[in-house]
Design a protein around this motif. Structure first.
Motif, PDB file in Angstrom:
ATOM      1  N   LEU A  65       0.865  -1.179   0.000  1.00 37.75           N
ATOM      2  CA  LEU A  65       0.000   0.000   0.000  1.00 37.75           C
ATOM      3  C   LEU A  65       0.897   1.223   0.000  1.00 37.75           C
ATOM      4  O   LEU A  65       1.731   1.392   0.903  1.00 37.75           O
ATOM      5  N   VAL A  66       0.731   2.087  -1.015  1.00 39.07           N
ATOM      6  CA  VAL A  66       1.677   3.171  -1.288  1.00 39.07           C
ATOM      7  C   VAL A  66       0.935   4.497  -1.412  1.00 39.07           C
ATOM      8  O   VAL A  66      -0.104   4.565  -2.091  1.00 39.07           O
ATOM      9  N   ASN A  67       1.455   5.542  -0.786  1.00 39.67           N
ATOM     10  CA  ASN A  67       0.881   6.868  -1.019  1.00 39.67           C
ATOM     11  C   ASN A  67       1.211   7.337  -2.435  1.00 39.67           C
ATOM     12  O   ASN A  67       2.236   6.947  -3.014  1.00 39.67           O
ATOM     13  N   HIS A  68       0.346   8.156  -3.001  1.00 39.57           N
ATOM     14  CA  HIS A  68       0.443   8.472  -4.436  1.00 39.57           C
ATOM     15  C   HIS A  68       0.513   9.972  -4.662  1.00 39.57           C
ATOM     16  O   HIS A  68      -0.402  10.706  -4.304  1.00 39.57           O
ATOM     17  N   GLN A  69       1.617  10.423  -5.294  1.00 39.28           N
ATOM     18  CA  GLN A  69       1.774  11.839  -5.611  1.00 39.28           C
ATOM     19  C   GLN A  69       2.084  12.092  -7.083  1.00 39.28           C
ATOM     20  O   GLN A  69       1.793  13.169  -7.594  1.00 39.28           O
ATOM     21  N   SER A  70       2.690  11.111  -7.749  1.00 37.92           N
ATOM     22  CA  SER A  70       3.218  11.356  -9.091  1.00 37.92           C
ATOM     23  C   SER A  70       3.253  10.072  -9.891  1.00 37.92           C
ATOM     24  O   SER A  70       3.234   8.964  -9.332  1.00 37.92           O
ATOM     25  N   ASP A  71       3.343  10.203 -11.213  1.00 40.01           N
ATOM     26  CA  ASP A  71       3.519   9.025 -12.069  1.00 40.01           C
ATOM     27  C   ASP A  71       4.852   8.341 -11.796  1.00 40.01           C
ATOM     28  O   ASP A  71       5.030   7.174 -12.137  1.00 40.01           O
ATOM     29  N   LEU A  72       5.789   9.057 -11.182  1.00 40.59           N
ATOM     30  CA  LEU A  72       7.066   8.449 -10.825  1.00 40.59           C
ATOM     31  C   LEU A  72       6.908   7.347  -9.796  1.00 40.59           C
ATOM     32  O   LEU A  72       7.775   6.477  -9.666  1.00 40.59           O
ATOM     33  N   ASP A  73       5.802   7.362  -9.056  1.00 43.13           N
ATOM     34  CA  ASP A  73       5.597   6.384  -7.986  1.00 43.13           C
ATOM     35  C   ASP A  73       5.664   4.953  -8.514  1.00 43.13           C
ATOM     36  O   ASP A  73       6.198   4.060  -7.854  1.00 43.13           O
ATOM     37  N   ILE A  74       5.106   4.747  -9.694  1.00 40.44           N
ATOM     38  CA  ILE A  74       5.125   3.412 -10.295  1.00 40.44           C
ATOM     39  C   ILE A  74       6.554   2.986 -10.593  1.00 40.44           C
ATOM     40  O   ILE A  74       6.969   1.854 -10.302  1.00 40.44           O
ATOM     41  N   VAL A  75       7.325   3.906 -11.163  1.00 44.01           N
ATOM     42  CA  VAL A  75       8.720   3.606 -11.506  1.00 44.01           C
ATOM     43  C   VAL A  75       9.524   3.303 -10.240  1.00 44.01           C
ATOM     44  O   VAL A  75      10.334   2.371 -10.212  1.00 44.01           O
ATOM     45  N   VAL A  76       9.299   4.095  -9.204  1.00 40.65           N
ATOM     46  CA  VAL A  76      10.012   3.874  -7.942  1.00 40.65           C
ATOM     47  C   VAL A  76       9.744   2.466  -7.419  1.00 40.65           C
ATOM     48  O   VAL A  76      10.676   1.710  -7.107  1.00 40.65           O
ATOM     49  N   MET A  77       8.480   2.084  -7.339  1.00 37.46           N
ATOM     50  CA  MET A  77       8.142   0.765  -6.803  1.00 37.46           C
ATOM     51  C   MET A  77       8.687  -0.361  -7.664  1.00 37.46           C
ATOM     52  O   MET A  77       9.177  -1.372  -7.145  1.00 37.46           O
ATOM     53  N   GLU A  78       8.619  -0.200  -8.977  1.00 37.06           N
ATOM     54  CA  GLU A  78       9.102  -1.261  -9.864  1.00 37.06           C
ATOM     55  C   GLU A  78      10.609  -1.458  -9.763  1.00 37.06           C
ATOM     56  O   GLU A  78      11.111  -2.558 -10.016  1.00 37.06           O
ATOM     57  N   THR A  79      11.343  -0.401  -9.376  1.00 37.91           N
ATOM     58  CA  THR A  79      12.803  -0.521  -9.329  1.00 37.91           C
ATOM     59  C   THR A  79      13.356  -0.801  -7.945  1.00 37.91           C
ATOM     60  O   THR A  79      14.546  -1.111  -7.815  1.00 37.91           O
ATOM     61  N   ILE A  80      12.541  -0.707  -6.911  1.00 39.59           N
ATOM     62  CA  ILE A  80      13.068  -1.002  -5.568  1.00 39.59           C
ATOM     63  C   ILE A  80      12.696  -2.403  -5.109  1.00 39.59           C
ATOM     64  O   ILE A  80      13.116  -2.837  -4.040  1.00 39.59           O
ATOM     65  N   THR A  81      11.906  -3.117  -5.899  1.00 42.24           N
ATOM     66  CA  THR A  81      11.592  -4.512  -5.588  1.00 42.24           C
ATOM     67  C   THR A  81      11.763  -5.355  -6.842  1.00 42.24           C
ATOM     68  O   THR A  81      11.472  -4.901  -7.956  1.00 42.24           O
ATOM     69  N   SER A  82      12.225  -6.570  -6.655  1.00 41.36           N
ATOM     70  CA  SER A  82      12.351  -7.493  -7.787  1.00 41.36           C
ATOM     71  C   SER A  82      11.081  -8.313  -7.981  1.00 41.36           C
ATOM     72  O   SER A  82      10.970  -9.073  -8.942  1.00 41.36           O
ATOM     73  N   ARG A  83      10.110  -8.140  -7.079  1.00 39.62           N
ATOM     74  CA  ARG A  83       8.874  -8.896  -7.149  1.00 39.62           C
ATOM     75  C   ARG A  83       8.053  -8.480  -8.368  1.00 39.62           C
ATOM     76  O   ARG A  83       8.124  -7.357  -8.855  1.00 39.62           O
ATOM     77  N   ASP A  84       7.232  -9.410  -8.846  1.00 35.79           N
ATOM     78  CA  ASP A  84       6.322  -9.144  -9.956  1.00 35.79           C
ATOM     79  C   ASP A  84       5.090  -8.448  -9.390  1.00 35.79           C
ATOM     80  O   ASP A  84       4.293  -9.050  -8.669  1.00 35.79           O
ATOM     81  N   ILE A  85       4.948  -7.169  -9.710  1.00 35.32           N
ATOM     82  CA  ILE A  85       3.887  -6.351  -9.142  1.00 35.32           C
ATOM     83  C   ILE A  85       2.633  -6.400 -10.008  1.00 35.32           C
ATOM     84  O   ILE A  85       2.697  -6.349 -11.232  1.00 35.32           O
TER      85      ILE A  85
END
Length: 232
Positions: A65-85
């Motif tokens: 569960l992630v707070n949302h401010q920008s389209d960058l949020d998706i990129v951040v999450m995809e690059t800080i975890t190796s899990r398949d989101i």
């Protein structure tokens, strides 16, 4: 200065569009989730922003569960975890030309907010995803909040977590709208901070755990903002 920020925004947006094109073209050529992960890293590297991570990801987490401010949020999450989101997003985004394909190909979950059958479909899709060991990832606010105050969390996250007894891990992202804002056509490179909070198992007997979580995440955000001038 504003002109430079607008030009930078256009450059960043072109990088994002190019990277999404890469993902779409290579989706069936690469094992999942590599096409999406590589695309996210291309955006992160190509737009010259970096991420500092605090806390530890729980490898057993079934929902972020992630707070949302920008389209960058998706990129951040995809690059800080190796899990398949698996992203949960409103159906209108799936219907968008080009961008919608980037959601449909990985079989992310579409939510129809005005549909009476939306809840049944949401639970059915969540069960399907959980069988594949992907991590359901949601912005519980439902939309972007760019003023530093998180919007009320919508009930969808609680319904999914309670119904499946999920292990939930909250993630607080700091000031991402400060770097990329589509409404103001603004972008500048910078360092984003992502904070993994302790995970927990959803307790459906606790009617207030989602609203209490919002208070906790907001406090973490406010404390980080107060103690780290770089975010201001």
């Amino acid at each position: 200065m504003k002109i430079f920020a607008h030009v930078s925004w256009l450059f960043a947006t072109l990088i994002i569009a190019t990277s999404l094109t890469f993902m779409i073209v290579t989706f069936y050529l690469l094992p999942r989730p590599y096409s999406r992960k590589i695309a996210a890293w291309l955006i992160r590297i190509g737009t010259f922003f970096s991420v500092t991570v605090e806390g530890k990801e729980d490898p057993k987490a079934q929902m972020f569960l992630v707070n949302h401010q920008s389209d960058l949020d998706i990129v951040v999450m995809e690059t800080i975890t190796s899990r398949d989101i698996t992203w949960v997003a409103k159906k209108e985004l799936f219907d968008m030309p080009f961008f919608g394909l980037a959601l449909k190909l990985p079989q992310d979950i579409a939510v129809e907010r005005e549909s009476k059958t939306s809840l049944i479909k949401l639970l059915k899709d969540a069960k399907r995803i959980l069988k594949t060991n992907r991590v359901i990832t949601m912005f519980p606010e439902g939309t972007r909040s760019t003023k530093g105050t998180m919007l009320p969390f919508k009930s969808g996250a609680k319904i999914i977590a309670d119904s499946n007894n999920l292990r939930v891990q909250p993630v607080v992202l700091m000031q991402t709208a400060k770097y990329y804002n589509t409404k103001e056509f603004y972008y500048r490179p910078g360092r984003v901070k992502a904070i993994f909070l302790e995970s927990f198992v959803a307790d459906k007997s606790d009617e207030n755990w989602l609203s209490d979580l919002r208070v906790k995440m907001q406090k973490v955000y406010d404390d980080e903002l107060a103690n780290n001038p770089r975010h201001r």
